[in-house]
Design an enzyme around this catalytic site. Structure first.
Site, mmCIF file in Angstrom:
data_model
loop_
_atom_site.group_PDB
_atom_site.id
_atom_site.type_symbol
_atom_site.label_atom_id
_atom_site.label_comp_id
_atom_site.label_asym_id
_atom_site.label_seq_id
_atom_site.Cartn_x
_atom_site.Cartn_y
_atom_site.Cartn_z
ATOM 1 N N ASP A 98 0.879 -1.168 0.000
ATOM 2 C CA ASP A 98 0.000 0.000 0.000
ATOM 3 C C ASP A 98 0.913 1.214 0.000
ATOM 4 O O ASP A 98 1.847 1.289 0.818
ATOM 5 C CB ASP A 98 -0.863 0.032 1.263
ATOM 6 C CG ASP A 98 -1.977 -0.989 1.256
ATOM 7 O OD1 ASP A 98 -2.015 -1.842 0.343
ATOM 8 O OD2 ASP A 98 -2.811 -0.957 2.188
ATOM 9 N N HIS A 154 4.818 -7.581 -0.380
ATOM 10 C CA HIS A 154 4.482 -8.852 -0.998
ATOM 11 C C HIS A 154 5.145 -8.978 -2.362
ATOM 12 O O HIS A 154 5.585 -7.989 -2.960
ATOM 13 C CB HIS A 154 2.964 -8.962 -1.159
ATOM 14 C CG HIS A 154 2.207 -8.923 0.130
ATOM 15 N ND1 HIS A 154 1.477 -9.986 0.599
ATOM 16 C CD2 HIS A 154 2.059 -7.925 1.065
ATOM 17 C CE1 HIS A 154 0.912 -9.666 1.762
ATOM 18 N NE2 HIS A 154 1.248 -8.415 2.062
ATOM 19 N N SER A 260 8.226 2.822 5.231
ATOM 20 C CA SER A 260 9.070 3.816 4.579
ATOM 21 C C SER A 260 8.822 3.845 3.088
ATOM 22 O O SER A 260 7.780 4.285 2.637
ATOM 23 C CB SER A 260 10.542 3.549 4.892
ATOM 24 O OG SER A 260 11.356 4.563 4.361
#
Length: 293
Positions: A98, A154, A260
Site C-alpha cells: 500500500d 508482498h 518507509s
C-alpha cells in the site's frame, strides 16, 4: 480549526518540518522508537496508538485482529484474508505495498530521480558490485508508505529471490520535503537490495526486477521471511546473501518495522499503468506496471 488541525498546519511548514524530522539526532531517535514501540505495558500501548490515530489516517478496520500487544504489533499488523485482491494478469506487475506513487519514469542509462532536479545513479543505490545491465534504460517507480498504512510487502509477481544485499546507512526522513532538499537521499539511508527473477508463464518470464526497501527516521528495521535475520542499524552480519526463495504473486515477503519506501527497478519493456500517476494512492495487489514491449 481544532487543536489537531492547528498542530498539523504548523508541522506542514516546510522549514519547520525539515528541522524537526532531519536536524534532530536521527539514529538515536530511531533506536529509541524501536525500543519504545515494543513496550507492552497497557497504558503506554493504548496511549501511543490513540495519539497515532489522532494525528494520522490510521484505519484498523481491515486488520486481522483488533487487539494489539504493543504499538509495534499494530504497525506490523496483518490484514483480513481477501482484503487485498491481487491482479493475476501475467503481463502485470502488482504493487508490493500500500503506498503513494512517488517519482517514476524511464531510467536514463543508470540515472533515476528522487524528485525533480535531484538525480541519483543506480551505482550509488545498489553499489558498484552489482551488474546493472538488467535495469539500464529500464523503468523505475518509487512507492512511499505513510505511518498509518499497512506495512507488509508482498511479491509483485511469481518470482525467485536470487540475492539480497544490505546497506547500513542514515535515517533521513523520506517525505517530499526532504526529497527536494537532500541529494541522493535514498543512497544515504539504510536499505536492502532484493534481486528477483520472473518465474511465471507469460511475456515477462526470465526478466529481473529489483526491489529496494529503504528505511527512514523512526523506521530502520527490515524483516525478510526467507532470511533468518533482522536488518537494523546495529546489524553486523554478512552484507550480501545469495538465496533461492520462491514466491507466488501476492505472497508476503516481509515487512518494515514501521514503514518507509520501496523503489522498484524494472527492465526495459515495462511502464507505469495508465491509470496511475505521481501522487496516486495504490493498494497492494493492484496493477503497478505493465509489460508493454
Amino acid at each position: 480549526m481544532n487543536l489537531r488541525q492547528q498542530i498539523q498546519k504548523i508541522l506542514s511548514q516546510e522549514d519547520l518540518n525539515f528541522l524537526l524530522t532531519n536536524r534532530l539526532p536521527r539514529r538515536w531517535l530511531t533506536q529509541f522508537m524501536g525500543r519504545f514501540s515494543k513496550i507492552e505495558q497497557p497504558w503506554v500501548r493504548d496511549a501511543s496508538i490513540a495519539i497515532w490515530k489522532y494525528f494520522s489516517a490510521l484505519d484498523l478496520s481491515e486488520a486481522k485482529k483488533q487487539s494489539f500487544s504493543s504499538m509495534h504489533d499494530c504497525f506490523t499488523r496483518e490484514l483480513k484474508d481477501g482484503a487485498r485482491p491481487v491482479d493475476h494478469d501475467p503481463s502485470v506487475m502488482a504493487s508490493p505495498v500500500d503506498a503513494i506513487v512517488g517519482a517514476n519514469g524511464p531510467i536514463r542509462g543508470t540515472q533515476v530521480f528522487q524528485a525533480k532536479g535531484f538525480p541519483y545513479a543506480l551505482e550509488d543505490l545498489l553499489g558498484t558490485e552489482e551488474n546493472l545491465a538488467d535495469w539500464q534504460d529500464g523503468y523505475f517507480v518509487t512507492l512511499r508508505l505513510t505511518s498509518s498504512m499497512y506495512h507488509r510487502f508482498h511479491a509483485p509477481y511469481d518470482c525467485t529471490v536470487e540475492k539480497v544485499r544490505y546497506f547500513s546507512g542514515d535515517t533521513w526522513n523520506v517525505n517530499p520535503i526532504a526529497l527536494q532538499r537532500v541529494e541522493k537521499l535514498f543512497c544515504k539511508n539504510e536499505r536492502s537490495f532484493i534481486r528477483t527473477q520472473f518465474t511465471g508463464a507469460g511475456p515477462c518470464q526470465g526478466q529481473r526486477v529489483a526491489l529496494v526497501p529503504v528505511a527512514a527516521i523512526l523506521v530502520a528495521s527490515i524483516r525478510l521471511h526467507f532470511l533468518d535475520v533482522l536488518f537494523h542499524l546495529k546489524y553486523s552480519g554478512p552484507k550480501t546473501i545469495d538465496c533461492e526463495a520462491h514466491f507466488s504473486k501476492g505472497q508476503e515477503m516481509g515487512w518494515f518495522q514501521h514503514g518507509s519506501t520501496v523503489i522498484i527497478l524494472a527492465p526495459k519493456g515495462f511502464a507505469l499503468s495508465q491509470e496511475l500517476h505521481q501522487g496516486a494512492n495504490i493498494k497492494m495487489g493492484q496493477a503497478l506496471m505493465r509489460w508493454a514491449d
